[in-house]
Design a protein around this motif. Structure first.
Motif, PDB file in Angstrom:
ATOM      1  N   MET A 254       0.841  -1.186   0.000  1.00 56.19           N
ATOM      2  CA  MET A 254       0.000   0.000   0.000  1.00 56.19           C
ATOM      3  C   MET A 254       0.883   1.245   0.000  1.00 56.19           C
ATOM      4  SD  MET A 254      -3.016   1.329   0.510  1.00 56.19           S
ATOM      5  CE  MET A 254      -3.365   3.051   0.732  1.00 56.19           C
ATOM      6  N   MET A 255       0.584   2.184  -0.882  1.00 55.74           N
ATOM      7  CA  MET A 255       1.367   3.413  -0.961  1.00 55.74           C
ATOM      8  C   MET A 255       0.455   4.611  -1.109  1.00 55.74           C
ATOM      9  SD  MET A 255       4.545   2.767  -0.915  1.00 55.74           S
ATOM     10  CE  MET A 255       5.409   1.206  -0.828  1.00 55.74           C
ATOM     11  N   ARG A 256       0.870   5.726  -0.530  1.00 58.88           N
ATOM     12  CA  ARG A 256       0.232   6.985  -0.884  1.00 58.88           C
ATOM     13  C   ARG A 256       1.305   7.802  -1.543  1.00 58.88           C
ATOM     14  NH1 ARG A 256      -2.464   8.327   4.689  1.00 58.88           N
ATOM     15  NH2 ARG A 256      -1.085   6.594   5.139  1.00 58.88           N
ATOM     16  N   ASP A 257       1.221   7.929  -2.836  1.00 61.48           N
ATOM     17  CA  ASP A 257       2.339   8.529  -3.535  1.00 61.48           C
ATOM     18  C   ASP A 257       1.879   9.669  -4.430  1.00 61.48           C
ATOM     19  OD1 ASP A 257       5.291   8.149  -4.354  1.00 61.48           O
ATOM     20  OD2 ASP A 257       4.185   8.315  -6.241  1.00 61.48           O
ATOM     21  N   LYS A 258       2.573  10.769  -4.345  1.00 60.86           N
ATOM     22  CA  LYS A 258       2.219  11.971  -5.113  1.00 60.86           C
ATOM     23  C   LYS A 258       2.258  11.728  -6.606  1.00 60.86           C
ATOM     24  CE  LYS A 258       3.415  15.956  -2.245  1.00 60.86           C
ATOM     25  NZ  LYS A 258       4.713  16.090  -1.583  1.00 60.86           N
ATOM     26  N   LEU A 259       3.325  11.075  -7.035  1.00 59.84           N
ATOM     27  CA  LEU A 259       3.486  10.842  -8.460  1.00 59.84           C
ATOM     28  C   LEU A 259       2.351   9.981  -9.026  1.00 59.84           C
ATOM     29  CD1 LEU A 259       6.447  10.419 -10.582  1.00 59.84           C
ATOM     30  CD2 LEU A 259       5.245   8.267 -10.292  1.00 59.84           C
ATOM     31  N   LEU A 260       1.995   8.939  -8.299  1.00 55.00           N
ATOM     32  CA  LEU A 260       0.903   8.080  -8.744  1.00 55.00           C
ATOM     33  C   LEU A 260      -0.410   8.863  -8.802  1.00 55.00           C
ATOM     34  CD1 LEU A 260       1.593   4.773  -6.750  1.00 55.00           C
ATOM     35  CD2 LEU A 260       2.273   5.349  -9.058  1.00 55.00           C
ATOM     36  N   ASN A 261      -0.694   9.585  -7.704  1.00 51.51           N
ATOM     37  CA  ASN A 261      -1.944  10.339  -7.661  1.00 51.51           C
ATOM     38  C   ASN A 261      -2.001  11.393  -8.760  1.00 51.51           C
ATOM     39  OD1 ASN A 261      -2.994   8.920  -5.533  1.00 51.51           O
ATOM     40  ND2 ASN A 261      -2.135  10.297  -3.994  1.00 51.51           N
ATOM     41  N   HIS A 262      -0.868  12.000  -9.028  1.00 54.66           N
ATOM     42  CA  HIS A 262      -0.826  13.023 -10.059  1.00 54.66           C
ATOM     43  C   HIS A 262      -1.144  12.427 -11.428  1.00 54.66           C
ATOM     44  CE1 HIS A 262       1.030  15.811 -12.965  1.00 54.66           C
ATOM     45  NE2 HIS A 262       0.570  16.733 -12.142  1.00 54.66           N
ATOM     46  N   ALA A 263      -0.558  11.267 -11.696  1.00 48.55           N
ATOM     47  CA  ALA A 263      -0.789  10.617 -12.986  1.00 48.55           C
ATOM     48  C   ALA A 263      -2.264  10.249 -13.149  1.00 48.55           C
ATOM     49  CB  ALA A 263       0.098   9.381 -13.117  1.00 48.55           C
ATOM     50  N   VAL A 264      -2.860   9.760 -12.087  1.00 50.10           N
ATOM     51  CA  VAL A 264      -4.274   9.380 -12.146  1.00 50.10           C
ATOM     52  C   VAL A 264      -5.135  10.631 -12.362  1.00 50.10           C
ATOM     53  CG1 VAL A 264      -6.206   8.310 -10.929  1.00 50.10           C
ATOM     54  CG2 VAL A 264      -3.896   7.443 -10.566  1.00 50.10           C
ATOM     55  N   ARG A 265      -4.816  11.645 -11.601  1.00 45.79           N
ATOM     56  CA  ARG A 265      -5.598  12.897 -11.692  1.00 45.79           C
ATOM     57  C   ARG A 265      -5.545  13.471 -13.097  1.00 45.79           C
ATOM     58  NH1 ARG A 265      -8.683  15.557 -12.368  1.00 45.79           N
ATOM     59  NH2 ARG A 265      -9.709  17.262 -11.252  1.00 45.79           N
ATOM     60  N   GLN A 266      -4.361  13.393 -13.687  1.00 44.59           N
ATOM     61  CA  GLN A 266      -4.190  13.917 -15.028  1.00 44.59           C
ATOM     62  C   GLN A 266      -4.991  13.109 -16.047  1.00 44.59           C
ATOM     63  OE1 GLN A 266      -0.135  14.173 -16.689  1.00 44.59           O
ATOM     64  NE2 GLN A 266      -0.347  16.369 -16.351  1.00 44.59           N
ATOM     65  N   ALA A 267      -5.093  11.809 -15.802  1.00 45.67           N
ATOM     66  CA  ALA A 267      -5.871  10.960 -16.707  1.00 45.67           C
ATOM     67  C   ALA A 267      -7.356  11.337 -16.672  1.00 45.67           C
ATOM     68  CB  ALA A 267      -5.672   9.488 -16.357  1.00 45.67           C
ATOM     69  N   TYR A 268      -7.859  11.660 -15.510  1.00 43.35           N
ATOM     70  CA  TYR A 268      -9.255  12.118 -15.407  1.00 43.35           C
ATOM     71  C   TYR A 268      -9.428  13.468 -16.104  1.00 43.35           C
ATOM     72  CZ  TYR A 268     -11.219   8.750 -12.008  1.00 43.35           C
ATOM     73  OH  TYR A 268     -11.706   7.637 -11.378  1.00 43.35           O
ATOM     74  N   GLY A 269      -8.406  14.287 -16.039  1.00 42.96           N
ATOM     75  CA  GLY A 269      -8.443  15.597 -16.686  1.00 42.96           C
ATOM     76  C   GLY A 269      -9.564  16.461 -16.164  1.00 42.96           C
ATOM     77  N   GLU A 270     -10.241  17.143 -17.079  1.00 40.71           N
ATOM     78  CA  GLU A 270     -11.246  18.120 -16.669  1.00 40.71           C
ATOM     79  C   GLU A 270     -12.607  17.488 -16.433  1.00 40.71           C
ATOM     80  OE1 GLU A 270     -10.834  21.585 -19.197  1.00 40.71           O
ATOM     81  OE2 GLU A 270      -8.986  21.835 -18.014  1.00 40.71           O
ATOM     82  N   ARG A 271     -12.654  16.179 -16.545  1.00 37.36           N
ATOM     83  CA  ARG A 271     -13.945  15.519 -16.321  1.00 37.36           C
ATOM     84  C   ARG A 271     -14.256  15.415 -14.842  1.00 37.36           C
ATOM     85  NH1 ARG A 271     -13.343  10.336 -19.996  1.00 37.36           N
ATOM     86  NH2 ARG A 271     -15.602  10.187 -19.796  1.00 37.36           N
ATOM     87  N   LEU A 272     -13.307  15.767 -14.003  1.00 36.49           N
ATOM     88  CA  LEU A 272     -13.550  15.825 -12.560  1.00 36.49           C
ATOM     89  C   LEU A 272     -13.409  17.262 -12.104  1.00 36.49           C
ATOM     90  CD1 LEU A 272     -11.577  13.005 -10.686  1.00 36.49           C
ATOM     91  CD2 LEU A 272     -14.034  13.168 -11.048  1.00 36.49           C
ATOM     92  N   PRO A 273     -14.181  17.667 -11.072  1.00 37.60           N
ATOM     93  CA  PRO A 273     -13.978  19.000 -10.514  1.00 37.60           C
ATOM     94  C   PRO A 273     -12.558  19.134  -9.959  1.00 37.60           C
ATOM     95  CG  PRO A 273     -15.465  17.689  -9.141  1.00 37.60           C
ATOM     96  CD  PRO A 273     -15.250  16.929 -10.405  1.00 37.60           C
ATOM     97  N   ALA A 274     -12.078  20.364  -9.875  1.00 38.73           N
ATOM     98  CA  ALA A 274     -10.680  20.614  -9.526  1.00 38.73           C
ATOM     99  C   ALA A 274     -10.243  19.914  -8.247  1.00 38.73           C
ATOM    100  CB  ALA A 274     -10.436  22.122  -9.413  1.00 38.73           C
ATOM    101  N   GLU A 275     -11.156  19.850  -7.255  1.00 35.62           N
ATOM    102  CA  GLU A 275     -10.753  19.275  -5.968  1.00 35.62           C
ATOM    103  C   GLU A 275     -10.911  17.747  -5.945  1.00 35.62           C
ATOM    104  OE1 GLU A 275     -15.094  20.352  -5.684  1.00 35.62           O
ATOM    105  OE2 GLU A 275     -13.278  21.104  -6.651  1.00 35.62           O
ATOM    106  N   GLY A 276     -11.430  17.155  -7.030  1.00 38.09           N
ATOM    107  CA  GLY A 276     -11.671  15.704  -7.060  1.00 38.09           C
ATOM    108  C   GLY A 276     -10.382  14.907  -7.233  1.00 38.09           C
ATOM    109  N   HIS A 277     -10.350  13.724  -6.633  1.00 36.39           N
ATOM    110  CA  HIS A 277      -9.158  12.874  -6.756  1.00 36.39           C
ATOM    111  C   HIS A 277      -9.410  11.675  -7.657  1.00 36.39           C
ATOM    112  CE1 HIS A 277      -7.262  15.044  -3.522  1.00 36.39           C
ATOM    113  NE2 HIS A 277      -8.312  14.833  -2.755  1.00 36.39           N
ATOM    114  N   GLY A 278     -10.677  11.381  -7.907  1.00 39.82           N
ATOM    115  CA  GLY A 278     -10.996  10.146  -8.611  1.00 39.82           C
ATOM    116  C   GLY A 278     -11.183   9.021  -7.610  1.00 39.82           C
TER     117      GLY A 278
END
Ligand code: ADP
Ligand code: MG
Length: 327
Positions: A254-278
């Protein structure tokens, strides 16, 4: 000896849930296929972990309770490719310095089980025979009884149990092949049954993340240049309804990693509100030499040697999965 261990405990043992995490990881390292977690009063009164792993030989019980005793790393080379979850040899010593800890175990070679208790300022270990099946039981009573500042820091029974429940969820998603049972004040709360079949996996996923997540989740599984990414991802509409569902694993950890979260967030793009994490459960697998996990004692953080490559791979796999999703 107790003082040095208490100092170390400050790093490892933050609250009852961190004790549960360390102990269950030990059980997993010992090859357990069934782990029972019994909690009383949110863990303040009792945390008992019982497993059917390899056990601990009588002669090693004393050592297991002492600091920097680990049976898992025998050379510097091992440290570079750590596969087991624990590797510092600090958890048991730290926990026993801030609680009343009883360690009982039996190996398959032994006819009888043994029990070890570390007592007093010098943590002298007393050994006595005890009836025990093959495996290990760790009983932690009165956590922080001798460290009042920490004890005061503990929240309500419900809050602390909630954290323990969350630790078990994360572990349940990291090891589909292990039975996990959680009880609070004598009542069964969770039972995650082992099974590797897709239908059994879905069942466990539903038990942890809820049926709504499973119903809408997009499954992905891709490999590229020695990297594999698989798991489940909620489409944007469903993700918006599940703000607290982010589980990421790197080589089973189990990891909480900035790089991973960033990549996921970028994949969602603008389809999520700015504060959303997916909302997602994802597993990244790569050569153990390509990651450093030894960054922090709590072992939540990783460092990738080829960060850019990892980031872009995750982005592409998830971007692709989402491209085929309903809005
Ligand atoms: P680490 O996990 O970093 O090695 P710990 O303090 O958590 O350090 O545990 C010390 C040692 O005790 C382990 O290396 C292992 O040999 C033994 N041990 C602890 N828990 C278990 C268990 N549930 N089953 C078998 N051995 C265990
Ligand atoms: Mg450990």
């Amino acid at each position: 000896a107790r003082l040095a261990n208490q100092i170390a405990a400050g790093e490892v043992v933050e609250r009852p849930a961190s004790v549960v995490k360390e102990l269950v990881e030990n059980s997993l390292d010992a090859g357990a296929t069934r782990i029972e977690v019994d909690i009383e009063k949110g863990g303040a009164k009792l945390i008992r972990i019982r497993d059917n792993g390899g056990g601990i030989p009588r002669d090693e019980l004393t050592l297991a309770l002492s600091r920097h005793a680990t049976s898992k790393v025998s050379s510097l080379a091992d440290l570079e490719a750590i596969l087991s979850l624990g590797f510092r040899g600090e958890a048991l010593a730290s926990i026993s310095s801030v609680s009343r800890l009883v360690l009982s175990a039996r190996t398959a070679e032994q006819e009888q089980g043994w029990q070890a208790v570390a007592e007093g300022r010098d943590m002298v270990v007393q050994l006595q025979p005890a009836s025990h099946p093959v495996g290990t039981t760790v009983e932690v009573s009165d956590l922080f009884f001798n460290t009042p500042a920490r004890r005061r820091f503990m929240r309500t029974e419900k809050t602390e149990f909630g954290h323990i429940d969350e630790v078990l969820r994360r572990i349940a998603l990291s090891r589909f092949d292990v039975d996990l049972i959680l009880r609070h004040n004598g009542k069964p709360v969770r039972q995650y049954r082992a099974g590797r079949l897709p239908s059994q996996q879905d069942k466990r996923l539903a038990a942890v993340c809820g049926p709504a997540f499973v119903a809408s989740a997009l499954k992905f599984d891709s490999e590229h240049h020695g990297l594999r990414l698989w798991g489940w991802l909620a489409p944007p509409s469903a993700a918006r309804a599940q703000p607290d569902l982010q589980y990421t694993y790197v080589n089973g950890r189990m990891m909480r990693d900035k790089l991973l979260n960033h990549a996921v967030r970028q994949a969602y793009g603008e389809r999520l509100p700015a504060e959303g994490h997916g909302a997602f459960v994802l597993y990244l697998e790569l050569d153990a030499r390509e990651v450093d996990v030894n960054v922090h004692p709590a072992k939540h953080e990783v460092r990738f040697h080829q960060a850019r490559l990892v980031h872009d791979f995750i982005y592409q796999v998830l971007h692709q999965a989402l491209a085929e999703a309903p809005v």
